[in-house]
Scaffold this active site. Structure first.
Site, PDB file in Angstrom:
ATOM      1  N   LYS A 144       0.858  -1.186   0.000  1.00  0.00           N
ATOM      2  CA  LYS A 144       0.000   0.000   0.000  1.00  0.00           C
ATOM      3  C   LYS A 144       0.893   1.235   0.000  1.00  0.00           C
ATOM      4  CE  LYS A 144      -4.055   2.110   2.123  1.00  0.00           C
ATOM      5  NZ  LYS A 144      -3.556   3.499   1.942  1.00  0.00           N
ATOM      6  N   PHE A 146      -2.457   0.412 -10.457  1.00  0.00           N
ATOM      7  CA  PHE A 146      -2.927  -0.829  -9.835  1.00  0.00           C
ATOM      8  C   PHE A 146      -4.258  -1.299 -10.395  1.00  0.00           C
ATOM      9  CE2 PHE A 146      -3.349   2.579  -6.515  1.00  0.00           C
ATOM     10  CZ  PHE A 146      -4.711   2.806  -6.638  1.00  0.00           C
ATOM     11  N   ARG A 148     -16.773   1.282  -1.857  1.00  0.00           N
ATOM     12  CA  ARG A 148     -15.986   0.457  -0.939  1.00  0.00           C
ATOM     13  C   ARG A 148     -16.284  -0.998  -1.254  1.00  0.00           C
ATOM     14  NH1 ARG A 148     -12.722   3.083   2.007  1.00  0.00           N
ATOM     15  NH2 ARG A 148     -13.233   5.220   2.572  1.00  0.00           N
ATOM     16  N   LYS A 162      -7.533  -3.271   2.687  1.00  0.00           N
ATOM     17  CA  LYS A 162      -6.262  -2.756   3.193  1.00  0.00           C
ATOM     18  C   LYS A 162      -5.926  -3.462   4.494  1.00  0.00           C
ATOM     19  CE  LYS A 162      -8.622   1.363   5.050  1.00  0.00           C
ATOM     20  NZ  LYS A 162      -8.647   2.847   5.040  1.00  0.00           N
TER      21      LYS A 162
END
Length: 272
Positions: free
Chosen positions: A41, A112, A182, A188
């Site tokens: 990340k 990504f 979301r 994450k």
């Protein structure tokens, strides 16, 4: 008056544009992610290439030099403007300037996802990788993805990243589509959680900091008040976040009283 208002709205839309619709991450809750793809990340600035220009998450067209985006594809790419671990302040100072400048040579756009491509994540990234084999784009790179064997493998990778000063890990289901919300298939993973609050008071320090800033009291959007006294550099103790500023902090968990346990200052929250 009506015509004036319409003109102002048109000018505003031209200046700021619409916010791009992006995939957002959920927190990993320990579920099995065997076979998913994991990547570091990056602690940079989220950006969206719409096929012609770079746009921030907030809808601002970034002043990237023409040589920076030379060779970028004619299709949309989602990614992060990044340089290296622990370099967020430098990255934000580069991309927030209103005019192109040579500072952009110190960062790159790490892709990504390819939002509008069909198929799973691997298939979407393959389209970009194939394009880059045929076209030179010096400042566009594909973020490295690794197959997660099981949850222990994810924890091992997280430990490796955090020991090296990285922020955390992103793990994604490779078989799902890109969704603009979301997503439970995009997670994450961090040892610490992070959040934002508003600075409401400064406090003098003790010991080595008795003659300078020691800690601050901040307030969340829900009205929860708590103090933060660690994570500040010596320079930040001489010039602490101003009262009224929004800051980002990290913490381990919430107490029964609804306050973050062991909060640590990270940085002033910058919006682009």
């Amino acid at each position: 008056m009506k015509r004036l208002m319409l003109s102002w709205l048109l000018l505003t839309s031209l200046m700021f544009g619409a916010k791009p619709e992006l995939m957002l991450l959920q927190e990993w809750d320990g579920q099995d992610v065997s076979g998913w793809l994991m990547s570091e990340k990056m602690d940079g600035v989220r950006a969206y290439w719409d096929g012609q220009k770079l746009i921030s998450r907030g809808g601002v067209e970034l002043a990237a030099p023409a040589w920076f985006t030379e060779g970028f594809p004619p299709f949309a790419v989602d990614g992060e403007l990044w340089s290296k671990r622990g370099d967020f302040e430098t990255i934000i100072s580069i991309v927030k300037k209103k005019e192109p400048h040579d500072g952009w040579k110190n960062i790159a756009f790490y892709a990504f996802d390819v939002p509008n491509e069909n198929g799973g994540l691997i298939q979407r990234l393959v389209k970009l990788e194939y394009y880059l084999k045929l076209n030179q784009a010096d400042y566009l790179k594909v973020a490295k993805q690794f197959t997660c064997k099981d949850n222990d493998d994810l924890k091992r990778f997280l430990t490796e990243v955090e020991k090296g000063g990285g922020e955390g890990v992103v793990v994604r289901n490779p078989d799902t589509k890109y969704v603009v919300k979301r997503d439970p298939n995009s997670l994450k993973v961090k040892s610490f959680q992070d959040a934002e609050c508003e600075v409401v008071e400064h406090h003098k320090g003790e010991g080595k900091y008795k003659n300078s800033f020691g800690s601050l009291t901040c307030k969340t959007d829900d009205g929860v008040m708590f103090d933060i006294g660690s994570g500040f550099s010596d320079a930040e103790r001489k010039n602490p976040p101003a009262i009224g500023a929004k800051i980002t902090y990290k913490f381990q968990e919430m107490t029964k009283g609804g306050k973050p346990r062991f909060p640590i200052y990270m940085r002033i929250k910058e919006e682009i």
